[in-house]
Design an enzyme around this catalytic site. Structure first.
Site, PDB file in Angstrom:
ATOM      1  N   THR B   7       6.553  16.462  -7.936  1.00  0.00           N
ATOM      2  CA  THR B   7       7.757  17.072  -8.504  1.00  0.00           C
ATOM      3  C   THR B   7       7.905  18.473  -7.923  1.00  0.00           C
ATOM      4  OG1 THR B   7       8.862  17.779 -10.561  1.00  0.00           O
ATOM      5  CG2 THR B   7       6.473  17.997 -10.500  1.00  0.00           C
ATOM      6  N   HIS B   8       9.138  18.955  -7.880  1.00  0.00           N
ATOM      7  CA  HIS B   8       9.373  20.354  -7.517  1.00  0.00           C
ATOM      8  C   HIS B   8       9.553  21.207  -8.765  1.00  0.00           C
ATOM      9  CE1 HIS B   8       9.718  19.943  -3.194  1.00  0.00           C
ATOM     10  NE2 HIS B   8      10.462  18.870  -3.362  1.00  0.00           N
ATOM     11  N   ASP B  68       8.684   7.698 -12.191  1.00  0.00           N
ATOM     12  CA  ASP B  68      10.083   7.297 -12.110  1.00  0.00           C
ATOM     13  C   ASP B  68      10.461   6.665 -13.441  1.00  0.00           C
ATOM     14  OD1 ASP B  68      12.469   7.277 -10.580  1.00  0.00           O
ATOM     15  OD2 ASP B  68      12.256   5.148 -10.209  1.00  0.00           O
ATOM     16  N   GLY B 149      20.708  12.648 -19.872  1.00  0.00           N
ATOM     17  CA  GLY B 149      20.872  11.264 -19.415  1.00  0.00           C
ATOM     18  C   GLY B 149      21.492  10.370 -20.479  1.00  0.00           C
ATOM     19  N   LYS B 171      10.896  13.074 -30.307  1.00  0.00           N
ATOM     20  CA  LYS B 171      11.195  12.132 -29.224  1.00  0.00           C
ATOM     21  C   LYS B 171       9.936  11.816 -28.418  1.00  0.00           C
ATOM     22  CE  LYS B 171      13.646  11.694 -24.831  1.00  0.00           C
ATOM     23  NZ  LYS B 171      14.334  12.425 -23.757  1.00  0.00           N
TER      24      LYS B 171
END
Lengths: 190, 190
Positions: B7-8, B68, B149, B171
């Site tokens: 990841t960045h 992912d 999202g 969550k």
């Protein structure tokens, strides 16, 4: 804590029980009086493992894990995959499956493949999958007599012998099944 | 031990680093000077995670994990799935994606779905996947403003509010991402 391992095989049960902490009591399908065939109607290895674990949870109320394994060959678009155990017909037949796969791969340059074991765990309302992958290639003919299934024609990456030429300990250290079950066991040991 | 998280995003890196034992030094893609886009050419969520982790291992030599995530809707044969982030077009657009999904589901009785996060780990030559699944259903309209999202239209099983109506802690306890990362962290903590 009682936890079902969706298998009838007492050897598999004992093997995993011996690797788990004492507070987990592993039960087999036989132990919970589940004698019917659990439908394996998934179209992927993941789905079959999920279906089996959910079947036990929904019908017997136990938290459960279930495993499924398949061989995915790249030049065959992932076949035999979920059909690995019955590739050559409804009756499970290792020799026929191996012969069929060798035939399918005649004339193919790309013989790369991967074994995959998926363990679906339903625990405390959460759903996890633990997947072990072992990459390798399909040999042109059988080598070795250990193991079962496609082991005589599967050579793991970085080795110059087939799974069937390895002893159980050597195979387990690198195998899809070993990788997946070690992850499950470490998760359950927390 | 150095381990790359593909990841960045420095926030994601810090979040996971804080949960790992001190002997693991987590590096981001930026830290290893990987500035190119890693191709996400897989046809499944699993494949995309695997491709990213292998890319880092093959091109930079580091052990690595990559994640992912996708939303799979049963009556749409698993769509949007691997295309979740770009369902409505190449440009990522949460609102357009949500609108497209709500449109696709008009007239459908079966609104069941599941969120899935897959983390592929390449470590010491072994390849593991850790998958978290959160089952639920797609609401008929957006509810709540937290998250991102598809969160405003996803209601997890057993709850009567959407992900976007939950705070992060609530969550995370049940989410696909929370389940998958907890399994990874417990595995790496051994």
């Amino acid at each position: 804590m009682k936890l079902v391992f969706a298998t009838h095989n007492p050897n598999k049960l004992r093997e995993i029980q011996s690797l788990l902490p004492n507070n987990i009591e592993l039960l087999s399908l036989t132990d919970i009086n589940c004698h019917e065939d659990i439908p394996e109607t998934g179209s992927t290895i993941d789905e079959n493992a999920i279906i089996k674990a959910e079947y036990v949870k929904n019908n017997y109320g136990y938290d459960c894990f279930a495993d499924d394994t398949g061989l995915e060959v790249n030049s065959l678009a992932g076949a035999p995959g979920v059909y690995s155990a019955r590739y050559a017909g409804e009756e499970k037949n290792d020799a026929a499956n191996v012969d069929k796969l060798l035939n399918q791969l005649k004339e193919r340059d790309d013989r790369s493949a991967r074994f995959k074991t998926v363990i679906a765990l339903n625990l405390n309302g959460n759903e996890n999958l633990f997947t072990g992958i072992c990459k390798g290639s399909i040999l042109e003919e059988k080598r070795g007599t250990n193991g079962f299934g496609y082991d005589p024609i599967f050579q793991p990456e970085g080795f110059n012998k087939s799974f069937a030429e390895m002893d159980l300990k050597e195979k387990s250290a690198i195998s899809h099944r070993g990788i997946a079950f070690r992850a499950l066991i470490e998760y359950l040991s927390q």
